[in-house]
Design a protein around this motif. Structure first.
Motif, PDB file in Angstrom:
ATOM      1  N   LEU A 159       0.871  -1.176   0.000  1.00  0.00           N
ATOM      2  CA  LEU A 159       0.000   0.000   0.000  1.00  0.00           C
ATOM      3  C   LEU A 159       0.909   1.226   0.000  1.00  0.00           C
ATOM      4  O   LEU A 159       1.848   1.306   0.795  1.00  0.00           O
ATOM      5  CB  LEU A 159      -0.897   0.016   1.235  1.00  0.00           C
ATOM      6  N   VAL A 160       0.608   2.175  -0.884  1.00  0.00           N
ATOM      7  CA  VAL A 160       1.413   3.390  -0.975  1.00  0.00           C
ATOM      8  C   VAL A 160       0.502   4.600  -0.775  1.00  0.00           C
ATOM      9  O   VAL A 160      -0.559   4.697  -1.402  1.00  0.00           O
ATOM     10  CB  VAL A 160       2.105   3.486  -2.360  1.00  0.00           C
ATOM     11  N   ASN A 161       0.923   5.507   0.116  1.00  0.00           N
ATOM     12  CA  ASN A 161       0.257   6.806   0.222  1.00  0.00           C
ATOM     13  C   ASN A 161       0.695   7.605  -1.002  1.00  0.00           C
ATOM     14  O   ASN A 161       1.871   7.937  -1.132  1.00  0.00           O
ATOM     15  CB  ASN A 161       0.678   7.541   1.499  1.00  0.00           C
ATOM     16  N   TYR A 162      -0.221   7.905  -1.892  1.00  0.00           N
ATOM     17  CA  TYR A 162       0.121   8.531  -3.161  1.00  0.00           C
ATOM     18  C   TYR A 162      -0.011  10.051  -3.116  1.00  0.00           C
ATOM     19  O   TYR A 162       0.715  10.767  -3.790  1.00  0.00           O
ATOM     20  CB  TYR A 162      -0.775   7.951  -4.257  1.00  0.00           C
ATOM     21  N   GLY A 163      -0.964  10.544  -2.329  1.00  0.00           N
ATOM     22  CA  GLY A 163      -1.115  11.991  -2.261  1.00  0.00           C
ATOM     23  C   GLY A 163      -2.311  12.419  -1.447  1.00  0.00           C
ATOM     24  O   GLY A 163      -3.098  11.606  -0.971  1.00  0.00           O
TER      25      GLY A 163
ATOM     26  N   ASP B 172     -18.547  16.884  19.470  1.00  0.00           N
ATOM     27  CA  ASP B 172     -19.243  18.057  20.012  1.00  0.00           C
ATOM     28  C   ASP B 172     -18.844  19.368  19.333  1.00  0.00           C
ATOM     29  O   ASP B 172     -18.959  20.437  19.932  1.00  0.00           O
ATOM     30  CB  ASP B 172     -19.039  18.176  21.530  1.00  0.00           C
ATOM     31  N   SER B 173     -18.378  19.293  18.089  1.00  0.00           N
ATOM     32  CA  SER B 173     -18.042  20.499  17.326  1.00  0.00           C
ATOM     33  C   SER B 173     -18.792  20.465  16.000  1.00  0.00           C
ATOM     34  O   SER B 173     -18.871  19.418  15.353  1.00  0.00           O
ATOM     35  CB  SER B 173     -16.536  20.567  17.065  1.00  0.00           C
ATOM     36  N   LYS B 174     -19.313  21.612  15.605  1.00  0.00           N
ATOM     37  CA  LYS B 174     -20.011  21.692  14.322  1.00  0.00           C
ATOM     38  C   LYS B 174     -19.033  21.670  13.155  1.00  0.00           C
ATOM     39  O   LYS B 174     -19.369  21.206  12.071  1.00  0.00           O
ATOM     40  CB  LYS B 174     -20.874  22.955  14.262  1.00  0.00           C
ATOM     41  N   LYS B 175     -17.825  22.195  13.366  1.00  0.00           N
ATOM     42  CA  LYS B 175     -16.823  22.240  12.302  1.00  0.00           C
ATOM     43  C   LYS B 175     -15.872  21.053  12.433  1.00  0.00           C
ATOM     44  O   LYS B 175     -15.463  20.708  13.541  1.00  0.00           O
ATOM     45  CB  LYS B 175     -16.024  23.543  12.385  1.00  0.00           C
ATOM     46  N   PRO B 176     -15.493  20.462  11.308  1.00  0.00           N
ATOM     47  CA  PRO B 176     -14.508  19.385  11.364  1.00  0.00           C
ATOM     48  C   PRO B 176     -13.096  19.923  11.541  1.00  0.00           C
ATOM     49  O   PRO B 176     -12.821  21.096  11.261  1.00  0.00           O
ATOM     50  CB  PRO B 176     -14.660  18.708   9.998  1.00  0.00           C
ATOM     51  N   ALA B 177     -12.198  19.066  11.973  1.00  0.00           N
ATOM     52  CA  ALA B 177     -10.785  19.440  12.081  1.00  0.00           C
ATOM     53  C   ALA B 177     -10.191  19.641  10.698  1.00  0.00           C
ATOM     54  O   ALA B 177      -9.446  20.590  10.475  1.00  0.00           O
ATOM     55  CB  ALA B 177     -10.007  18.364  12.830  1.00  0.00           C
ATOM     56  N   LEU B 178     -10.539  18.742   9.775  1.00  0.00           N
ATOM     57  CA  LEU B 178     -10.016  18.856   8.421  1.00  0.00           C
ATOM     58  C   LEU B 178     -10.886  18.100   7.438  1.00  0.00           C
ATOM     59  O   LEU B 178     -11.657  17.224   7.820  1.00  0.00           O
ATOM     60  CB  LEU B 178      -8.557  18.368   8.336  1.00  0.00           C
ATOM     61  N   THR B 179     -10.725  18.481   6.181  1.00  0.00           N
ATOM     62  CA  THR B 179     -11.311  17.746   5.064  1.00  0.00           C
ATOM     63  C   THR B 179     -10.203  17.570   4.033  1.00  0.00           C
ATOM     64  O   THR B 179      -9.301  18.409   3.935  1.00  0.00           O
ATOM     65  CB  THR B 179     -12.505  18.483   4.417  1.00  0.00           C
ATOM     66  N   ALA B 180     -10.269  16.466   3.282  1.00  0.00           N
ATOM     67  CA  ALA B 180      -9.238  16.203   2.273  1.00  0.00           C
ATOM     68  C   ALA B 180      -9.684  15.070   1.368  1.00  0.00           C
ATOM     69  O   ALA B 180     -10.642  14.346   1.675  1.00  0.00           O
ATOM     70  CB  ALA B 180      -7.917  15.831   2.947  1.00  0.00           C
ATOM     71  N   THR B 181      -8.964  14.917   0.276  1.00  0.00           N
ATOM     72  CA  THR B 181      -9.090  13.736  -0.565  1.00  0.00           C
ATOM     73  C   THR B 181      -7.773  12.982  -0.456  1.00  0.00           C
ATOM     74  O   THR B 181      -6.718  13.489  -0.863  1.00  0.00           O
ATOM     75  CB  THR B 181      -9.368  14.113  -2.035  1.00  0.00           C
ATOM     76  N   LEU B 182      -7.831  11.795   0.161  1.00  0.00           N
ATOM     77  CA  LEU B 182      -6.650  10.945   0.301  1.00  0.00           C
ATOM     78  C   LEU B 182      -6.546  10.047  -0.921  1.00  0.00           C
ATOM     79  O   LEU B 182      -7.562   9.519  -1.390  1.00  0.00           O
ATOM     80  CB  LEU B 182      -6.747  10.077   1.553  1.00  0.00           C
ATOM     81  N   ILE B 183      -5.333   9.853  -1.413  1.00  0.00           N
ATOM     82  CA  ILE B 183      -5.122   8.995  -2.574  1.00  0.00           C
ATOM     83  C   ILE B 183      -4.162   7.876  -2.184  1.00  0.00           C
ATOM     84  O   ILE B 183      -3.036   8.140  -1.738  1.00  0.00           O
ATOM     85  CB  ILE B 183      -4.557   9.795  -3.759  1.00  0.00           C
ATOM     86  N   PHE B 184      -4.633   6.644  -2.329  1.00  0.00           N
ATOM     87  CA  PHE B 184      -3.844   5.458  -2.005  1.00  0.00           C
ATOM     88  C   PHE B 184      -3.669   4.599  -3.242  1.00  0.00           C
ATOM     89  O   PHE B 184      -4.569   4.530  -4.092  1.00  0.00           O
ATOM     90  CB  PHE B 184      -4.538   4.600  -0.945  1.00  0.00           C
ATOM     91  N   LEU B 185      -2.550   3.915  -3.314  1.00  0.00           N
ATOM     92  CA  LEU B 185      -2.332   2.891  -4.348  1.00  0.00           C
ATOM     93  C   LEU B 185      -2.255   1.536  -3.641  1.00  0.00           C
ATOM     94  O   LEU B 185      -1.373   1.301  -2.825  1.00  0.00           O
ATOM     95  CB  LEU B 185      -1.026   3.148  -5.106  1.00  0.00           C
ATOM     96  N   TYR B 186      -3.217   0.676  -3.956  1.00  0.00           N
ATOM     97  CA  TYR B 186      -3.265  -0.676  -3.401  1.00  0.00           C
ATOM     98  C   TYR B 186      -2.757  -1.647  -4.453  1.00  0.00           C
ATOM     99  O   TYR B 186      -3.263  -1.682  -5.566  1.00  0.00           O
ATOM    100  CB  TYR B 186      -4.701  -1.059  -3.008  1.00  0.00           C
TER     101      TYR B 186
END
Length: 154
Positions: A89-93, A137-151
């Motif tokens: 598994l590779v973290n691609y971006g 208990d928070s209305k806002k998230p810590a973060l949002t993102a699109t993770l890209i993996f190579l399996y």
């Protein structure tokens, strides 16, 4: 929700465009923050000095490093989906990463994931996941993102 079990490209592709679920909560402690500061050489007081943070920080406590919150995503992702027959598994971006809200010490966070797209690249599965790291208990998230993996399935 039970953990998804995925053993091939075809099984993963069946989830294309679908919501995959949410992890359990993980508490972010001062010890974790301090260890992360040591590992990354980032000892800024807003992370590591609870007394100063109480009086000088707008958060009134220490906060986790943004990159610490990012670094727990693989651990939380493993709570949502379990992969079999993977030789690598590779973290691609990471695309569209936005830090939305500070994570105060002793807050609990959890990961919510949805498949943005799945592609077969000459036998390698490229998965793009839209993720949200929620703060309890928070209305806002810590973060949002699109993770890209190579399996690399066997």
């Amino acid at each position: 929700m039970s953990k998804l079990v995925i053993g091939s490209y075809e099984e993963f592709a069946a989830y294309d465009g679908k919501d995959l679920g949410t992890s359990d909560y993980l508490k972010i402690t001062q010890d974790q923050i301090n260890l992360f500061a040591d590992a990354t050489l980032d000892h800024q007081w807003i992370h590591t000095d609870p007394e100063r943070a109480k009086t000088e920080s707008p958060f009134k406590s220490t906060i986790a490093h943004g990159y610490l919150t990012l670094s727990v995503l693989p651990y939380l992702w493993e709570q949502i989906a379990e992969f079999h027959n993977v030789k690598m598994l590779v973290n691609y971006g990471i695309d569209k990463l936005k830090f939305m809200e500070a994570v105060r010490v002793d807050s609990e966070v959890r990961l919510h994931a949805k498949v943005n797209s799945i592609m077969n690249l000459r036998g390698i599965t490229k998965a793009q996941l839209d993720v949200t790291l929620e703060i309890k208990d928070s209305k806002k998230p810590a973060l949002t993102a699109t993770l890209i993996f190579l399996y690399h399935f066997e």
